[in-house]
Scaffold this motif. Structure first.
Motif, PDB file in Angstrom:
ATOM      1  N   LEU A   1      65.456  18.698 -12.684  1.00  0.00           N
ATOM      2  CA  LEU A   1      65.825  18.647 -14.101  1.00  0.00           C
ATOM      3  C   LEU A   1      64.802  19.379 -14.967  1.00  0.00           C
ATOM      4  O   LEU A   1      63.606  19.106 -14.900  1.00  0.00           O
ATOM      5  CB  LEU A   1      65.919  17.197 -14.573  1.00  0.00           C
ATOM      6  N   GLN A   2      65.287  20.272 -15.791  1.00  0.00           N
ATOM      7  CA  GLN A   2      64.425  20.974 -16.732  1.00  0.00           C
ATOM      8  C   GLN A   2      64.359  20.202 -18.052  1.00  0.00           C
ATOM      9  O   GLN A   2      65.363  19.621 -18.482  1.00  0.00           O
ATOM     10  CB  GLN A   2      64.954  22.389 -16.986  1.00  0.00           C
ATOM     11  N   PRO A   3      63.200  20.178 -18.712  1.00  0.00           N
ATOM     12  CA  PRO A   3      63.075  19.459 -19.990  1.00  0.00           C
ATOM     13  C   PRO A   3      64.106  19.892 -21.027  1.00  0.00           C
ATOM     14  O   PRO A   3      64.635  19.063 -21.771  1.00  0.00           O
ATOM     15  CB  PRO A   3      61.649  19.802 -20.442  1.00  0.00           C
ATOM     16  N   THR A   4      64.403  21.196 -21.077  1.00  0.00           N
ATOM     17  CA  THR A   4      65.389  21.674 -22.051  1.00  0.00           C
ATOM     18  C   THR A   4      66.777  21.123 -21.745  1.00  0.00           C
ATOM     19  O   THR A   4      67.550  20.811 -22.655  1.00  0.00           O
ATOM     20  CB  THR A   4      65.441  23.212 -22.049  1.00  0.00           C
ATOM     21  N   PHE A   5      67.093  20.999 -20.447  1.00  0.00           N
ATOM     22  CA  PHE A   5      68.384  20.447 -20.031  1.00  0.00           C
ATOM     23  C   PHE A   5      68.479  18.978 -20.429  1.00  0.00           C
ATOM     24  O   PHE A   5      69.524  18.508 -20.900  1.00  0.00           O
ATOM     25  CB  PHE A   5      68.539  20.610 -18.516  1.00  0.00           C
ATOM     26  N   LYS A   6      67.377  18.226 -20.263  1.00  0.00           N
ATOM     27  CA  LYS A   6      67.348  16.813 -20.645  1.00  0.00           C
ATOM     28  C   LYS A   6      67.523  16.648 -22.147  1.00  0.00           C
ATOM     29  O   LYS A   6      68.254  15.766 -22.606  1.00  0.00           O
ATOM     30  CB  LYS A   6      66.025  16.174 -20.201  1.00  0.00           C
ATOM     31  N   ARG A   7      66.854  17.500 -22.920  1.00  0.00           N
ATOM     32  CA  ARG A   7      66.969  17.387 -24.378  1.00  0.00           C
ATOM     33  C   ARG A   7      68.375  17.738 -24.847  1.00  0.00           C
ATOM     34  O   ARG A   7      68.881  17.159 -25.808  1.00  0.00           O
ATOM     35  CB  ARG A   7      65.936  18.293 -25.056  1.00  0.00           C
ATOM     36  N   ARG A   8      69.025  18.671 -24.144  1.00  0.00           N
ATOM     37  CA  ARG A   8      70.357  19.106 -24.553  1.00  0.00           C
ATOM     38  C   ARG A   8      71.417  18.054 -24.260  1.00  0.00           C
ATOM     39  O   ARG A   8      72.294  17.785 -25.091  1.00  0.00           O
ATOM     40  CB  ARG A   8      70.715  20.417 -23.851  1.00  0.00           C
TER      41      ARG A   8
ATOM     42  N   TRP B   1      72.979  11.944 -20.200  1.00  0.00           N
ATOM     43  CA  TRP B   1      73.984  12.476 -19.280  1.00  0.00           C
ATOM     44  C   TRP B   1      73.433  13.608 -18.420  1.00  0.00           C
ATOM     45  O   TRP B   1      74.113  14.066 -17.498  1.00  0.00           O
ATOM     46  CB  TRP B   1      75.209  12.948 -20.060  1.00  0.00           C
ATOM     47  N   ALA B   2      72.223  14.063 -18.714  1.00  0.00           N
ATOM     48  CA  ALA B   2      71.638  15.152 -17.927  1.00  0.00           C
ATOM     49  C   ALA B   2      71.515  14.755 -16.458  1.00  0.00           C
ATOM     50  O   ALA B   2      71.802  15.553 -15.559  1.00  0.00           O
ATOM     51  CB  ALA B   2      70.272  15.527 -18.494  1.00  0.00           C
ATOM     52  N   TYR B   3      71.089  13.510 -16.218  1.00  0.00           N
ATOM     53  CA  TYR B   3      70.925  13.050 -14.833  1.00  0.00           C
ATOM     54  C   TYR B   3      72.279  12.983 -14.127  1.00  0.00           C
ATOM     55  O   TYR B   3      72.394  13.349 -12.949  1.00  0.00           O
ATOM     56  CB  TYR B   3      70.249  11.682 -14.816  1.00  0.00           C
ATOM     57  N   ALA B   4      73.310  12.531 -14.837  1.00  0.00           N
ATOM     58  CA  ALA B   4      74.645  12.437 -14.233  1.00  0.00           C
ATOM     59  C   ALA B   4      75.178  13.814 -13.864  1.00  0.00           C
ATOM     60  O   ALA B   4      75.725  14.013 -12.770  1.00  0.00           O
ATOM     61  CB  ALA B   4      75.604  11.741 -15.201  1.00  0.00           C
ATOM     62  N   ILE B   5      75.014  14.779 -14.763  1.00  0.00           N
ATOM     63  CA  ILE B   5      75.499  16.135 -14.500  1.00  0.00           C
ATOM     64  C   ILE B   5      74.761  16.745 -13.313  1.00  0.00           C
ATOM     65  O   ILE B   5      75.365  17.330 -12.409  1.00  0.00           O
ATOM     66  CB  ILE B   5      75.327  17.014 -15.762  1.00  0.00           C
ATOM     67  N   ALA B   6      73.432  16.589 -13.311  1.00  0.00           N
ATOM     68  CA  ALA B   6      72.633  17.144 -12.214  1.00  0.00           C
ATOM     69  C   ALA B   6      72.956  16.456 -10.892  1.00  0.00           C
ATOM     70  O   ALA B   6      72.994  17.101  -9.834  1.00  0.00           O
ATOM     71  CB  ALA B   6      71.150  17.005 -12.535  1.00  0.00           C
ATOM     72  N   SER B   7      73.206  15.151 -10.931  1.00  0.00           N
ATOM     73  CA  SER B   7      73.538  14.411  -9.706  1.00  0.00           C
ATOM     74  C   SER B   7      74.844  14.910  -9.106  1.00  0.00           C
ATOM     75  O   SER B   7      74.965  15.070  -7.880  1.00  0.00           O
ATOM     76  CB  SER B   7      73.643  12.913 -10.004  1.00  0.00           C
ATOM     77  N   LEU B   8      75.834  15.148  -9.951  1.00  0.00           N
ATOM     78  CA  LEU B   8      77.121  15.650  -9.461  1.00  0.00           C
ATOM     79  C   LEU B   8      76.970  17.029  -8.825  1.00  0.00           C
ATOM     80  O   LEU B   8      77.635  17.349  -7.840  1.00  0.00           O
ATOM     81  CB  LEU B   8      78.129  15.708 -10.610  1.00  0.00           C
ATOM     82  N   ARG B   9      76.078  17.832  -9.377  1.00  0.00           N
ATOM     83  CA  ARG B   9      75.838  19.168  -8.820  1.00  0.00           C
ATOM     84  C   ARG B   9      75.266  19.097  -7.406  1.00  0.00           C
ATOM     85  O   ARG B   9      75.582  19.922  -6.552  1.00  0.00           O
ATOM     86  CB  ARG B   9      74.859  19.940  -9.716  1.00  0.00           C
ATOM     87  N   HIS B  10      74.402  18.107  -7.168  1.00  0.00           N
ATOM     88  CA  HIS B  10      73.654  18.051  -5.908  1.00  0.00           C
ATOM     89  C   HIS B  10      74.210  17.051  -4.898  1.00  0.00           C
ATOM     90  O   HIS B  10      73.806  17.084  -3.728  1.00  0.00           O
ATOM     91  CB  HIS B  10      72.188  17.695  -6.191  1.00  0.00           C
TER      92      HIS B  10
END
Length: 309
Positions: free
Chosen positions: A152-159, A163-172
């Protein structure tokens, strides 16, 4: 304005510098409310890794009655690592991304209500976990979730916020490769298996309200361990989906234990995290440190736990 609960109380207020930049009005309001409730306060911003731990360690030798953290789970974890074993309680104003600590201890997300709790009189003694050299108040993870957090990139978390963790989890989720793990639990159980995720937790609820360890309690003298075996990709999806309600514990592809300590070795080596912060590669050892941290909580939580006066 908050009621003056403890007119003689001295507060150390630790503010995450990123939170101060992204939520300046909320941080200023929280500091103002807290200062109105005590006789003395000192505000410190943190920006460097483990800086909050060093500040909390120094507070043990200062004339401080309570440490208040304005930030998220990462900053809370650093402060916990400085306060474990001391009598100084930690209070939290949750302004982070996931707010796992606040969720599990029923700390309100409302700024005014959180400040009311922070200067309140309900203090409980909780267990903490220790993974290698780092304490954790809520959860440690080995494998998949630590990998996702590392990516997870900090910019992705701020954006995307929580839900950043959920989106990244689905990707991986379907691409992540499991590893062969060898686990020892409390000296009497030992096994090898292919696993994609191991959760070691002190609390029942994880990020996004996943209930990986639904039976966990921070006051029972145990850490709860949940190991997700690697079967098929369909089984992995099933495990993840049922974890939202805590029903995954009934699957034969999941192992659930309450433990005092655990050792885990993996091949290949995989990442491990504590309270959302990746810290090391396997091998790891974990154990519970009973009743070693004082936490300021709402009255409803204090009624179900051991209260410290």
């Amino acid at each position: 304005m908050l009621a003056k609960r403890f007119p003689k109380m001295r507060l150390l207020i630790i503010v995450n510098s990123i939170v101060a930049q992204t939520h300046p009005e909320q941080v200023e309001k929280a500091i103002r409310l807290l200062r109105n409730s005590c006789v003395e306060s000192r505000v410190t911003e943190t920006g460097k890794p483990v800086e909050a731990t060093k500040i909390a360690l120094r507070a043990r030798y200062d004339d401080i009655d309570r440490v208040v953290v304005i930030g998220g789970d990462g900053t809370i974890n650093e402060v916990v690592n400085g306060l474990v074993g001391s009598k100084i309680p930690i209070a939290v104003i949750p302004l982070g991304t996931g707010n796992t600590f606040a969720t599990n201890f029923h700390i309100p997300l409302s700024l005014h209500e959180a400040c009311e709790v922070a200067v309140g009189s309900n203090i409980i003694s909780i267990d903490v976990g220790l993974l290698n050299h780092r304490y954790f108040a809520c959860v440690a993870g080995i494998g998949f979730d630590a990998h996702v957090l590392h990516q997870l990139q900090p910019t992705f978390k701020r954006r995307f916020g929580k839900w950043a963790y959920a989106i990244a989890s689905l990707r991986h989720l379907l691409r992540y490769r499991p590893s062969l793990v060898e686990v020892r639990i409390d000296g009497w159980e030992r096994f090898k298996t292919d696993a994609w995720l191991t959760v070691i937790s002190n609390v029942p609820t994880y990020a996004l309200n996943f209930k990986f360890t639904p039976k966990a309690s921070p006051c029972d003298g145990y850490i709860d361990v949940c190991i997700f075996f690697a079967r098929s990709r369909i089984e992995r999806l099933k495990q993840a989906a049922l974890s939202l309600l805590g029903y995954h514990v009934h699957l034969n592809s999941v192992l659930y234990r309450r433990a005092k300590w655990l050792e885990l070795v993996s091949s290949p080596r995989v990442l491990a995290h504590v309270d959302g912060e990746p810290i090391c590669l396997t091998p790891v050892s974990a154990r519970v440190i009973p009743h070693s941290l004082n936490v300021v909580v709402p009255k409803d939580w204090a009624d179900t736990a051991k209260v410290v006066q």
